[in-house]
Write a protein that holds these residues in place. Structure first.
Motif, short mmCIF file in Angstrom:
data_model
loop_
_atom_site.label_atom_id
_atom_site.label_comp_id
_atom_site.label_asym_id
_atom_site.label_seq_id
_atom_site.Cartn_x
_atom_site.Cartn_y
_atom_site.Cartn_z
N GLN A 324 -10.27 -1.23 1.95
CA GLN A 324 -11.53 -1.45 1.25
C GLN A 324 -11.44 -0.95 -0.19
O GLN A 324 -10.73 0.00 -0.49
CB GLN A 324 -12.67 -0.72 1.96
N GLU A 326 -11.13 -1.60 -4.58
CA GLU A 326 -10.12 -2.11 -5.50
C GLU A 326 -9.45 -0.92 -6.19
O GLU A 326 -10.12 -0.09 -6.80
CB GLU A 326 -10.73 -3.04 -6.54
N GLU A 328 -5.46 0.56 -8.05
CA GLU A 328 -4.13 0.29 -8.55
C GLU A 328 -3.13 1.27 -7.94
O GLU A 328 -3.52 2.24 -7.29
CB GLU A 328 -4.10 0.41 -10.09
N ARG A 329 -1.87 1.00 -8.15
CA ARG A 329 -0.84 1.90 -7.68
C ARG A 329 -1.01 3.26 -8.34
O ARG A 329 -1.18 3.37 -9.56
CB ARG A 329 0.55 1.33 -8.01
N TYR A 350 0.73 1.41 -3.54
CA TYR A 350 0.53 -0.03 -3.75
C TYR A 350 -0.89 -0.28 -4.23
O TYR A 350 -1.79 0.55 -4.05
CB TYR A 350 0.77 -0.80 -2.45
N THR A 351 -1.11 -1.44 -4.85
CA THR A 351 -2.46 -1.85 -5.23
C THR A 351 -3.25 -2.22 -3.98
O THR A 351 -2.67 -2.39 -2.89
CB THR A 351 -2.42 -3.05 -6.17
N SER A 352 -4.56 -2.36 -4.13
CA SER A 352 -5.39 -2.72 -2.98
C SER A 352 -4.99 -4.09 -2.43
O SER A 352 -4.97 -4.29 -1.20
CB SER A 352 -6.87 -2.72 -3.37
N ALA A 353 -4.67 -5.04 -3.31
CA ALA A 353 -4.28 -6.37 -2.84
C ALA A 353 -2.96 -6.30 -2.07
O ALA A 353 -2.80 -6.94 -1.02
CB ALA A 353 -4.15 -7.32 -4.03
N GLU A 354 -2.01 -5.52 -2.59
CA GLU A 354 -0.72 -5.37 -1.90
C GLU A 354 -0.90 -4.64 -0.57
O GLU A 354 -0.30 -5.02 0.44
CB GLU A 354 0.25 -4.62 -2.80
N ALA A 356 -3.51 -4.59 1.32
CA ALA A 356 -4.13 -5.49 2.28
C ALA A 356 -3.11 -6.47 2.85
O ALA A 356 -3.17 -6.83 4.03
CB ALA A 356 -5.29 -6.25 1.61
N SER A 357 -2.14 -6.89 2.03
CA SER A 357 -1.13 -7.84 2.48
C SER A 357 -0.15 -7.24 3.48
O SER A 357 0.32 -7.93 4.39
CB SER A 357 -0.34 -8.39 1.27
N LEU A 370 5.82 -9.12 -0.11
CA LEU A 370 5.43 -8.91 -1.51
C LEU A 370 6.42 -9.52 -2.50
O LEU A 370 6.10 -9.69 -3.67
CB LEU A 370 5.28 -7.42 -1.80
#
Length: 389
Positions: A324, A326, A328-329, A350-354, A356-357, A370
């Motif tokens: 949950q 947003e 950044e690394r 990792y970033t939030s998007a990474e 989540a992936s 990634l």
């Protein structure tokens, strides 16, 4: 006249039991221009450097990790580029640094290689230690170099730094480097053997202070300006550096660098001023993560991950069920147990998007998902703190 507290510190010869250079696991050593570069010739003080490198080799043979923060690039570059005496404009200083860095790195590499030690040059600016992502990059690079057995030689990146993003002196840079690498000890080699109640070059009654158990305003008021014609730092910058390093859980020593074997002299009880830390680097970092950083997101954990964290392990992607927010690394995130309780805070690799992936995946799958090989841990155990659960 010094106050009663200063007189007490000046008279005592006792030393804190933890203040032993040989016991430090990771040491940052700051070397000033006036020590490394001969004022009369503008060349490397070769015999002094060779003797210092013997000390460093001795430390490395004991298994200690060493980082050097070295001045001298501009002083060397001035001679190489045949610059006139006097103050330099910013662009002239940057040009001198560009030329001098080559000579500086070569001197360290050539000297330490005789002891089979490898040198790595690292150039930093103020923003590299102030901005979270760049801080994390610098920290990871330095720690990797140390783990590989190299001796990093750090300097301010004078060739690109402008006045508003400069440290301006390598004492403070050294303190930030000590903070970056979670050093146990910072040694500031100087042209003076420590802290005095007054300037010993002016006041013959100045009292030497061997131990500073706490850096108080009274102690900070003792600082004067540098009388060296080559360096940019004085006792003021050394005490500022001491405060930064102490806050990171690092003992600090101001020692006489004009001795041929200054580090060996310290090991043998030679005169220097020690500033005593009150917590370890790990404890200082945990406190910073827990109380100074606001979480920008959260990671929901499964029961297996919760159990692993309580056992002192890192957080792997496989134990994350939801991401949950947003972030950044390097940003702080909250760690949430299956029942919704906040377990603690950590710094995400990792970033939030990474995140989540790769959530729920094995670490061996990260590169395929990634497109690059990142860290196996989503949050390393050194970068997280639990809240008494």
């Amino acid at each position: 006249m010094p106050g009663r507290g200063l007189q007490s510190m000046a008279s005592t010869q006792e030393r804190h039991p933890g203040l032993d250079l040989t016991l430090a696991r990771r040491v940052v050593i700051k070397i000033g221009s006036s020590l490394l570069v001969e004022a009369s010739t503008g060349r490397i003080h070769r015999s002094w450097l060779e003797a210092l490198c013997e000390d460093i080799a001795r430390m490395r043979a004991r298994g200690q990790q060493v980082v050097l923060v070295s001045s001298g690039a501009i002083a060397l570059g001035r001679r190489i580029l045949n610059m006139s005496e006097g103050s330099l404009r910013l662009e002239e200083s940057q040009a001198a640094a560009a030329a001098g860095q080559v000579a500086l790195a070569h001197a360290y590499s050539q000297t330490l290689s005789s002891s089979n030690l490898h040198v790595a040059q690292v150039l930093l600016t103020l923003s590299d230690t102030e901005q979270r992502r760049r801080y994390l990059n610098a920290r990871n690079t330095l720690k990797t170099l140390l783990d590989l057995g190299a001796v990093p030689v750090v300097n301010e990146n004078d060739t690109v730094a402008t006045e508003e993003i400069r440290y301006g002196d390598n004492d403070r840079l050294a303190a930030r480097v000590a903070q970056l690498v979670s050093a146990d000890c910072l040694v500031l080699l100087s042209d003076i053997d420590g802290l005095y109640s007054a300037d010993p070059g002016v006041d013959p009654d100045a009292k030497f202070i061997p131990l500073v158990p706490e850096l108080t305003p009274e102690i900070e008021a003792l600082a004067g300006e540098s009388r060296s014609g080559m360096g940019r730092g004085g006792m003021v910058t050394k005490l500022i550096a001491a405060r930064i390093a102490l806050g990171a859980g690092c003992h600090v020593a101001i020692a006489n660098g004009r001795l041929e074997r200054p580090l060996l002299a310290m090991e043998q009880g030679g005169r220097c001023t020690w500033f005593v830390r009150h917590r370890s680097p790990a404890a200082a970092r945990k406190q910073w993560i827990a109380g100074s950083l606001k979480p920008l997101g959260s990671l929901q954990l499964d029961e297996g991950a919760r159990t692993a964290l309580l056992a002192g392990k890192s957080l792997l992607p496989a134990g994350v069920t939801a991401v949950q927010g947003e972030f950044e690394r390097g940003d702080a995130v909250a760690l949430t147990a299956p029942d919704g309780r906040i377990l603690g805070h950590g710094l995400s690799a990792y970033t939030s998007a990474e995140a989540a992936s790769i959530a729920g995946c094995q670490s061996s799958e990260i590169a395929g998902i990634l497109g690059y090989s990142g860290r196996d841990e989503l949050i390393h155990r050194d970068d997280l703190v639990l809240f008494g659960v």
